[in-house]
Design a protein around this motif. Structure first.
Motif, PDB file in Angstrom:
ATOM      1  N   TYR A 131       0.840  -1.260  -0.094  1.00 30.41           N
ATOM      2  CA  TYR A 131      -0.099  -0.050   0.011  1.00 30.41           C
ATOM      3  C   TYR A 131       0.831   1.346  -0.044  1.00 30.41           C
ATOM      4  N   CYS A 132       1.845   1.170   1.020  1.00 36.61           N
ATOM      5  CA  CYS A 132       2.632   2.550   0.888  1.00 36.61           C
ATOM      6  C   CYS A 132       3.540   2.849  -0.396  1.00 36.61           C
ATOM      7  N   LEU A 173       1.037   3.888  -2.870  1.00 38.54           N
ATOM      8  CA  LEU A 173       0.641   5.291  -2.860  1.00 38.54           C
ATOM      9  C   LEU A 173       1.514   6.187  -3.289  1.00 38.54           C
ATOM     10  N   THR A 180      -8.661  16.701  -4.209  1.00 40.83           N
ATOM     11  CA  THR A 180      -9.036  15.878  -3.301  1.00 40.83           C
ATOM     12  C   THR A 180     -10.660  15.642  -3.402  1.00 40.83           C
ATOM     13  N   PHE A 188     -10.019   2.153   5.495  1.00 39.37           N
ATOM     14  CA  PHE A 188      -9.093   3.229   5.756  1.00 39.37           C
ATOM     15  C   PHE A 188      -8.131   3.527   4.490  1.00 39.37           C
ATOM     16  N   GLY A 189      -7.626   2.457   3.729  1.00 37.35           N
ATOM     17  CA  GLY A 189      -7.014   2.737   2.605  1.00 37.35           C
ATOM     18  C   GLY A 189      -7.571   3.670   1.853  1.00 37.35           C
ATOM     19  N   THR A 190      -8.546   3.296   1.438  1.00 38.11           N
ATOM     20  CA  THR A 190      -9.631   4.023   0.318  1.00 38.11           C
ATOM     21  C   THR A 190      -9.566   5.513   0.687  1.00 38.11           C
ATOM     22  N   LEU A 191     -10.219   5.794   2.047  1.00 39.49           N
ATOM     23  CA  LEU A 191      -9.987   7.052   2.482  1.00 39.49           C
ATOM     24  C   LEU A 191      -8.744   7.874   2.565  1.00 39.49           C
ATOM     25  N   LEU A 192      -7.767   7.262   2.662  1.00 41.39           N
ATOM     26  CA  LEU A 192      -6.231   7.628   2.938  1.00 41.39           C
ATOM     27  C   LEU A 192      -5.889   8.129   1.559  1.00 41.39           C
ATOM     28  N   ILE A 193      -6.239   7.419   0.423  1.00 43.39           N
ATOM     29  CA  ILE A 193      -5.845   7.670  -1.015  1.00 43.39           C
ATOM     30  C   ILE A 193      -6.708   8.874  -1.393  1.00 43.39           C
ATOM     31  N   LEU A 237      -7.682  11.476   0.453  1.00 47.66           N
ATOM     32  CA  LEU A 237      -7.127  12.571   1.049  1.00 47.66           C
ATOM     33  C   LEU A 237      -5.929  12.898   0.872  1.00 47.66           C
ATOM     34  N   ALA A 238      -5.175  11.946   0.535  1.00 44.41           N
ATOM     35  CA  ALA A 238      -3.610  12.089   0.250  1.00 44.41           C
ATOM     36  C   ALA A 238      -3.200  12.469  -1.042  1.00 44.41           C
TER      37      ALA A 238
END
Length: 152
Positions: A60-61, A64, A104, A123-128, A130-131
């Motif tokens: 994931y990291c 991203l 965003t 969480f991963g979907t939301l992080l993508i 927002l990031a």
């Protein structure tokens, strides 16, 4: 239908959203529509899902950073944005808002539509969502080809 084919077909539909923004396609636009989904399907044949949480987090990291850096590199080359990136660049041009904010908003809208259609939002979907914008904007500082007439 494979993930790649769904991606390519969605790209074609998203290109229609460029019309009110008067965004123009380039060679990179057409290559994006043809190759991103195709590459995803090809990669799925060779990359096996990670087996442990540590491997998932590592994939994931790395993914991203690769996604956002690659996005900034090909946008910086100025050969034409991909479908969602063209929405971003057109909206940035029209609104005068920064890349991080526009991207965003686009990502959160896409996330919301996916959730409404029954997709899972973790969480991963939301992080993508927002990031993606802030990271692309940061990387663009180092990857954009500067041309005469560009503001510095």
């Amino acid at each position: 239908m494979t993930f790649g084919w769904a991606t390519n077909l969605t790209s074609i539909v998203v290109l229609l959203c460029w019309i009110p923004l008067r965004e123009l396609p380039g060679l990179g636009t057409f290559l994006n529509v043809l190759l991103i989904g195709t590459s995803a399907d090809l990669a799925a044949l060779f990359l096996h899902p990670p087996g442990t949480f540590t491997q998932q987090l590592l994939f994931y990291c790395i993914g991203l950073v690769m996604l956002t850096f690659s996005d900034a590199v090909y946008l910086g080359a100025r050969f034409g944005a991909g479908p969602r990136d063209g929405l971003m660049t057109g909206a940035v041009r029209v609104s005068g808002k920064p890349v991080w904010m526009v991207r965003t908003v686009i990502e959160v809208i896409v996330l919301t539509i996916g959730w409404i259609l029954g997709g899972v939002v973790g969480f991963g979907t939301l992080l993508i969502a927002l990031a993606m914008g802030p990271l692309v904007q940061q990387f663009q500082r180092f990857t954009t080809v500067r041309l005469k007439g560009d503001e510095i």
